[in-house]
Scaffold this active site. Structure first.
Site, PDB file in Angstrom:
ATOM      1  N   TYR A  98      21.119  27.413 -43.968  1.00 10.85           N
ATOM      2  CA  TYR A  98      21.123  28.875 -43.993  1.00 10.85           C
ATOM      3  C   TYR A  98      20.270  29.412 -45.143  1.00 10.85           C
ATOM      4  CZ  TYR A  98      24.996  28.317 -40.709  1.00 10.85           C
ATOM      5  OH  TYR A  98      25.776  27.975 -39.633  1.00 10.85           O
TER       6      TYR A  98
ATOM      7  N   ASN B 298      30.554  22.631 -46.627  1.00 12.48           N
ATOM      8  CA  ASN B 298      29.571  22.235 -45.617  1.00 12.48           C
ATOM      9  C   ASN B 298      28.142  22.407 -46.158  1.00 12.48           C
ATOM     10  OD1 ASN B 298      28.102  21.697 -43.329  1.00 12.48           O
ATOM     11  ND2 ASN B 298      29.287  23.038 -41.999  1.00 12.48           N
TER      12      ASN B 298
ATOM     13  N   GLY C 127      19.447  24.056 -33.953  1.00 18.58           N
ATOM     14  CA  GLY C 127      20.270  25.069 -34.613  1.00 18.58           C
ATOM     15  C   GLY C 127      19.459  26.295 -34.980  1.00 18.58           C
TER      16      GLY C 127
ATOM     17  N   PHE D  76      26.975  25.273 -33.296  1.00 20.36           N
ATOM     18  CA  PHE D  76      27.178  23.830 -33.416  1.00 20.36           C
ATOM     19  C   PHE D  76      26.137  23.089 -32.591  1.00 20.36           C
ATOM     20  CE2 PHE D  76      29.016  19.812 -32.000  1.00 20.36           C
ATOM     21  CZ  PHE D  76      29.376  19.248 -33.214  1.00 20.36           C
TER      22      PHE D  76
ATOM     23  N   LYS E  37      16.457  18.716 -35.747  1.00 18.76           N
ATOM     24  CA  LYS E  37      15.316  18.752 -34.828  1.00 18.76           C
ATOM     25  C   LYS E  37      14.930  20.172 -34.427  1.00 18.76           C
ATOM     26  CE  LYS E  37      16.436  14.201 -33.075  1.00 18.76           C
ATOM     27  NZ  LYS E  37      16.766  13.355 -31.940  1.00 18.76           N
ATOM     28  N   GLY E  38      15.597  21.169 -35.004  1.00 20.50           N
ATOM     29  CA  GLY E  38      15.251  22.554 -34.727  1.00 20.50           C
ATOM     30  C   GLY E  38      16.141  23.272 -33.733  1.00 20.50           C
TER      31      GLY E  38
END
Length: 160
Positions: free
Chosen positions: A132, A125, A98, A87, A95-96
């Site tokens: 992903y 989601n 995750g 999360f 912004k990178g």
């Protein structure tokens, strides 16, 4: 992301972890299901060592977290990593952060000689699904997750 870093959580980070869990639950419309407490997290993550947590920071601000643990593949004959939660706070998404958290876990899996990294994602989601898929992660559509919990778990254990 010039002041960005990721580190393993320590026991004194438990309140931060709990806050991220509550933010995640709100995002997933599952706030009523959170029964985790600081004491439970301290016990299961830091005393019993049943899971690990990494925290992402932008300077001094905690911006995201990931909670994971080892599973085992009988087919591969080795452990894997199950990513239970990842999360990032809304204002830091895109912004990178995750991707950096997931890459940290992927590198950890390689370092630990794990066979794979797996996780689940709610089917509604779409932002996460798109993220992903952009990483070339494969959706395991032929698998369905089953769960015994709460009263069902108790009933099953007491079933003759």
């Amino acid at each position: 992301m010039k002041n960005f870093n990721i580190r393993f959580a320590q026991k004194n980070d438990t309140e931060t972890i709990l806050n991220f869990i509550k933010h995640l639950a709100k995002y997933e419309n599952l706030e009523s299901e959170v029964v985790a407490t600081r004491a439970l997290l301290e016990e299961w993550i830091f005393e019993k060592e049943k899971a690990e947590v990494i925290l992402a920071y932008d300077g001094e601000q905690a911006v995201g977290f990931a909670l994971f643990f080892h599973n085992f593949s009988t087919f591969l004959g080795r452990a894997g990593i199950w990513l239970e939660d990842l999360f990032v706070l809304e204002e830091y998404r895109g912004k990178g952060y995750g991707k950096a958290l997931l890459k940290f876990i992927a590198n950890l899996a390689i370092e630990r000689k794990c066979g794979r990294v797996e996780w689940s994602c709610l089917d509604w989601n779409q932002p996460s699904i798109d993220f992903y898929l952009s990483l070339d992660a494969k959706a395991m559509n032929e698998w369905t997750t089953y769960r015994l919990d709460g009263a069902n778990l108790e009933e099953f254990c007491n079933y003759n």
